[in-house]
Motif scaffolding. Structure first.
Motif, PDB file in Angstrom:
ATOM      1  N   ARG A  81       0.857  -1.181   0.000  1.00 32.79           N
ATOM      2  CA  ARG A  81       0.000   0.000   0.000  1.00 32.79           C
ATOM      3  C   ARG A  81       0.898   1.237   0.000  1.00 32.79           C
ATOM      4  NH1 ARG A  81      -5.219   1.309   2.789  1.00 32.79           N
ATOM      5  NH2 ARG A  81      -5.115   3.541   3.205  1.00 32.79           N
ATOM      6  N   PHE A  82       0.566   2.175  -0.879  1.00 32.81           N
ATOM      7  CA  PHE A  82       1.300   3.426  -0.964  1.00 32.81           C
ATOM      8  C   PHE A  82       0.318   4.568  -0.765  1.00 32.81           C
ATOM      9  CE2 PHE A  82       3.270   0.315  -3.772  1.00 32.81           C
ATOM     10  CZ  PHE A  82       4.577   0.305  -3.324  1.00 32.81           C
ATOM     11  N   ASP A  83       0.427   5.280   0.360  1.00 31.32           N
ATOM     12  CA  ASP A  83      -0.394   6.466   0.585  1.00 31.32           C
ATOM     13  C   ASP A  83       0.388   7.652   0.047  1.00 31.32           C
ATOM     14  OD1 ASP A  83      -2.723   5.395   1.933  1.00 31.32           O
ATOM     15  OD2 ASP A  83      -1.352   4.902   3.556  1.00 31.32           O
ATOM     16  N   LEU A  84      -0.129   8.264  -1.000  1.00 29.75           N
ATOM     17  CA  LEU A  84       0.521   9.386  -1.667  1.00 29.75           C
ATOM     18  C   LEU A  84      -0.084  10.665  -1.124  1.00 29.75           C
ATOM     19  CD1 LEU A  84       0.209   7.920  -5.282  1.00 29.75           C
ATOM     20  CD2 LEU A  84       2.005   7.505  -3.599  1.00 29.75           C
ATOM     21  N   LEU A  85       0.721  11.485  -0.460  1.00 28.68           N
ATOM     22  CA  LEU A  85       0.244  12.704   0.175  1.00 28.68           C
ATOM     23  C   LEU A  85       0.778  13.918  -0.562  1.00 28.68           C
ATOM     24  CD1 LEU A  85       0.704  10.408   2.441  1.00 28.68           C
ATOM     25  CD2 LEU A  85       0.234  12.249   4.003  1.00 28.68           C
ATOM     26  N   GLY A  86      -0.108  14.872  -0.808  1.00 25.90           N
ATOM     27  CA  GLY A  86       0.286  16.101  -1.481  1.00 25.90           C
ATOM     28  C   GLY A  86      -0.593  17.255  -1.059  1.00 25.90           C
ATOM     29  N   GLN A  87      -0.253  18.445  -1.537  1.00 27.44           N
ATOM     30  CA  GLN A  87      -1.055  19.621  -1.210  1.00 27.44           C
ATOM     31  C   GLN A  87      -2.364  19.638  -1.986  1.00 27.44           C
ATOM     32  OE1 GLN A  87       1.523  22.990  -1.794  1.00 27.44           O
ATOM     33  NE2 GLN A  87       2.503  22.697   0.186  1.00 27.44           N
ATOM     34  N   ASP A  88      -2.347  19.049  -3.192  1.00 26.50           N
ATOM     35  CA  ASP A  88      -3.572  19.016  -3.993  1.00 26.50           C
ATOM     36  C   ASP A  88      -3.595  17.745  -4.840  1.00 26.50           C
ATOM     37  OD1 ASP A  88      -1.900  19.445  -6.251  1.00 26.50           O
ATOM     38  OD2 ASP A  88      -2.137  21.612  -6.058  1.00 26.50           O
ATOM     39  N   LEU A 147      -3.967  10.004  -1.956  1.00 23.23           N
ATOM     40  CA  LEU A 147      -4.358   9.041  -2.971  1.00 23.23           C
ATOM     41  C   LEU A 147      -3.687   7.729  -2.587  1.00 23.23           C
ATOM     42  CD1 LEU A 147      -5.753   8.561  -5.744  1.00 23.23           C
ATOM     43  CD2 LEU A 147      -3.566   9.117  -6.803  1.00 23.23           C
ATOM     44  N   THR A 148      -4.464   6.673  -2.418  1.00 21.94           N
ATOM     45  CA  THR A 148      -3.893   5.389  -2.019  1.00 21.94           C
ATOM     46  C   THR A 148      -3.745   4.497  -3.240  1.00 21.94           C
ATOM     47  OG1 THR A 148      -4.822   5.536   0.195  1.00 21.94           O
ATOM     48  CG2 THR A 148      -4.207   3.352  -0.569  1.00 21.94           C
ATOM     49  N   ALA A 149      -2.540   3.983  -3.432  1.00 26.06           N
ATOM     50  CA  ALA A 149      -2.255   3.054  -4.523  1.00 26.06           C
ATOM     51  C   ALA A 149      -1.883   1.705  -3.912  1.00 26.06           C
ATOM     52  CB  ALA A 149      -1.100   3.576  -5.374  1.00 26.06           C
ATOM     53  N   LYS A 150      -2.224   0.641  -4.634  1.00 29.69           N
ATOM     54  CA  LYS A 150      -1.881  -0.701  -4.174  1.00 29.69           C
ATOM     55  C   LYS A 150      -1.202  -1.450  -5.306  1.00 29.69           C
ATOM     56  CE  LYS A 150      -5.556  -0.858  -0.782  1.00 29.69           C
ATOM     57  NZ  LYS A 150      -6.699  -1.595  -0.249  1.00 29.69           N
ATOM     58  N   ALA A 151      -0.119  -2.165  -4.967  1.00 26.59           N
ATOM     59  CA  ALA A 151       0.649  -2.922  -5.952  1.00 26.59           C
ATOM     60  C   ALA A 151       0.700  -4.384  -5.526  1.00 26.59           C
ATOM     61  CB  ALA A 151       2.065  -2.362  -6.065  1.00 26.59           C
ATOM     62  N   GLU A 152       0.414  -5.273  -6.472  1.00 27.12           N
ATOM     63  CA  GLU A 152       0.449  -6.703  -6.191  1.00 27.12           C
ATOM     64  C   GLU A 152       1.794  -7.299  -6.570  1.00 27.12           C
ATOM     65  OE1 GLU A 152      -2.803  -8.809  -7.978  1.00 27.12           O
ATOM     66  OE2 GLU A 152      -4.298  -7.588  -6.942  1.00 27.12           O
ATOM     67  N   LEU A 153       2.308  -8.169  -5.690  1.00 32.11           N
ATOM     68  CA  LEU A 153       3.557  -8.893  -5.910  1.00 32.11           C
ATOM     69  C   LEU A 153       3.274 -10.370  -5.686  1.00 32.11           C
ATOM     70  CD1 LEU A 153       4.242  -6.074  -4.358  1.00 32.11           C
ATOM     71  CD2 LEU A 153       6.487  -7.034  -4.188  1.00 32.11           C
ATOM     72  N   ALA A 154       3.930 -11.233  -6.445  1.00 33.38           N
ATOM     73  CA  ALA A 154       3.774 -12.671  -6.257  1.00 33.38           C
ATOM     74  C   ALA A 154       5.102 -13.229  -5.774  1.00 33.38           C
ATOM     75  CB  ALA A 154       3.354 -13.345  -7.555  1.00 33.38           C
ATOM     76  N   GLY A 155       5.050 -14.159  -4.833  1.00 31.11           N
ATOM     77  CA  GLY A 155       6.269 -14.739  -4.299  1.00 31.11           C
ATOM     78  C   GLY A 155       6.098 -16.195  -3.925  1.00 31.11           C
ATOM     79  N   ILE A 156       7.187 -16.805  -3.531  1.00 32.76           N
ATOM     80  CA  ILE A 156       7.207 -18.200  -3.092  1.00 32.76           C
ATOM     81  C   ILE A 156       7.881 -18.237  -1.730  1.00 32.76           C
ATOM     82  CG2 ILE A 156       8.128 -20.506  -3.577  1.00 32.76           C
ATOM     83  CD1 ILE A 156       8.087 -19.754  -6.554  1.00 32.76           C
ATOM     84  N   LEU A 157       7.291 -18.970  -0.796  1.00 27.33           N
ATOM     85  CA  LEU A 157       7.891 -19.109   0.524  1.00 27.33           C
ATOM     86  C   LEU A 157       9.088 -20.041   0.434  1.00 27.33           C
ATOM     87  CD1 LEU A 157       4.721 -19.547   2.750  1.00 27.33           C
ATOM     88  CD2 LEU A 157       6.000 -17.464   2.299  1.00 27.33           C
ATOM     89  N   GLU A 158      10.174 -19.657   1.083  1.00 23.95           N
ATOM     90  CA  GLU A 158      11.369 -20.485   1.124  1.00 23.95           C
ATOM     91  C   GLU A 158      11.415 -21.185   2.473  1.00 23.95           C
ATOM     92  OE1 GLU A 158      14.237 -17.388   0.539  1.00 23.95           O
ATOM     93  OE2 GLU A 158      14.425 -17.881  -1.571  1.00 23.95           O
ATOM     94  N   GLU A 159      11.667 -22.486   2.468  1.00 19.47           N
ATOM     95  CA  GLU A 159      11.700 -23.246   3.715  1.00 19.47           C
ATOM     96  C   GLU A 159      13.113 -23.305   4.274  1.00 19.47           C
ATOM     97  OE1 GLU A 159       9.793 -27.024   3.520  1.00 19.47           O
ATOM     98  OE2 GLU A 159       8.183 -26.250   2.259  1.00 19.47           O
ATOM     99  N   ALA A 160      13.192 -23.205   5.580  1.00 20.38           N
ATOM    100  CA  ALA A 160      14.485 -23.351   6.256  1.00 20.38           C
ATOM    101  C   ALA A 160      14.823 -24.832   6.350  1.00 20.38           C
ATOM    102  CB  ALA A 160      14.415 -22.731   7.649  1.00 20.38           C
ATOM    103  N   GLU A 161      16.074 -25.173   6.157  1.00 21.88           N
ATOM    104  CA  GLU A 161      16.471 -26.583   6.199  1.00 21.88           C
ATOM    105  C   GLU A 161      16.947 -27.008   7.582  1.00 21.88           C
ATOM    106  OE1 GLU A 161      19.241 -27.438   3.096  1.00 21.88           O
ATOM    107  OE2 GLU A 161      18.036 -26.405   1.596  1.00 21.88           O
ATOM    108  N   GLU A 162      17.427 -26.069   8.393  1.00 25.15           N
ATOM    109  CA  GLU A 162      18.070 -26.449   9.641  1.00 25.15           C
ATOM    110  C   GLU A 162      17.261 -26.123  10.897  1.00 25.15           C
ATOM    111  OE1 GLU A 162      21.898 -24.645   9.674  1.00 25.15           O
ATOM    112  OE2 GLU A 162      22.419 -25.411   7.698  1.00 25.15           O
TER     113      GLU A 162
END
Length: 145
Positions: free
Chosen positions: A61-68, A111-126
């Motif tokens: 989420r990106f809240d964009l703040l300005g005077q106008d 003005l609120t902007a939203k950006a979607e990202l896709a990822g994969i969880l990485e598992e710890a081995e130890e």
């Protein structure tokens, strides 16, 4: 949760560098303005995280703040440019903005902007009891003419 906060932090750091030619503040917290917006600002936050097996879809989420409204729209245009049309490793697949609104506490607009990202969880081995060690964001390069 630390891995998700790192993604938010990395996004804010990237925007600070990518928008260094503008007089804009980039913060990971909602900025404290005493009376009115003195400087354009982008507040970066994590909006949603959805999990399906080992795949995760994150929304920043990106809240964009300005005077106008013109300030906010210009910030959104630049945000689209640096997230979608530059090599950055952020893996943004979609970006959208909401309605422009006046904020009485800031005597400015948001003005609120939203950006979607896709990822994969990485598992710890130890490590026992801590099966997730990180989130790897899938990024694709965008070629423009």
């Amino acid at each position: 949760m630390e891995q998700l906060l790192k993604i938010r932090h990395d996004a804010a750091e990237y925007l600070r560098e990518a928008l260094s030619d503008m007089d804009v503040a980039v913060t990971e917290d909602y900025p404290e303005h005493e009376r009115f917006v003195k400087k354009e600002c982008i507040a970066v936050g994590l909006d949603t995280a959805e999990l399906c097996g080992s795949q995760v879809r994150l929304t920043l989420r990106f809240d964009l703040l300005g005077q106008d409204g013109a300030d906010c729209r210009r910030l959104f245009d630049r945000l689209c440019e640096v997230l979608l049309y530059r090599k950055n490793g952020m893996g943004v697949s979609k970006i959208a903005c909401g309605e422009l609104r006046a904020d009485e506490t800031l005597s400015g607009t948001v003005l609120t902007a939203k950006a979607e990202l896709a990822g994969i969880l990485e598992e710890a081995e130890e490590e026992d009891g801590e099966p997730i060690s990180g989130v790897m964001i899938k990024s694709e390069e965008v070629e423009t003419a």
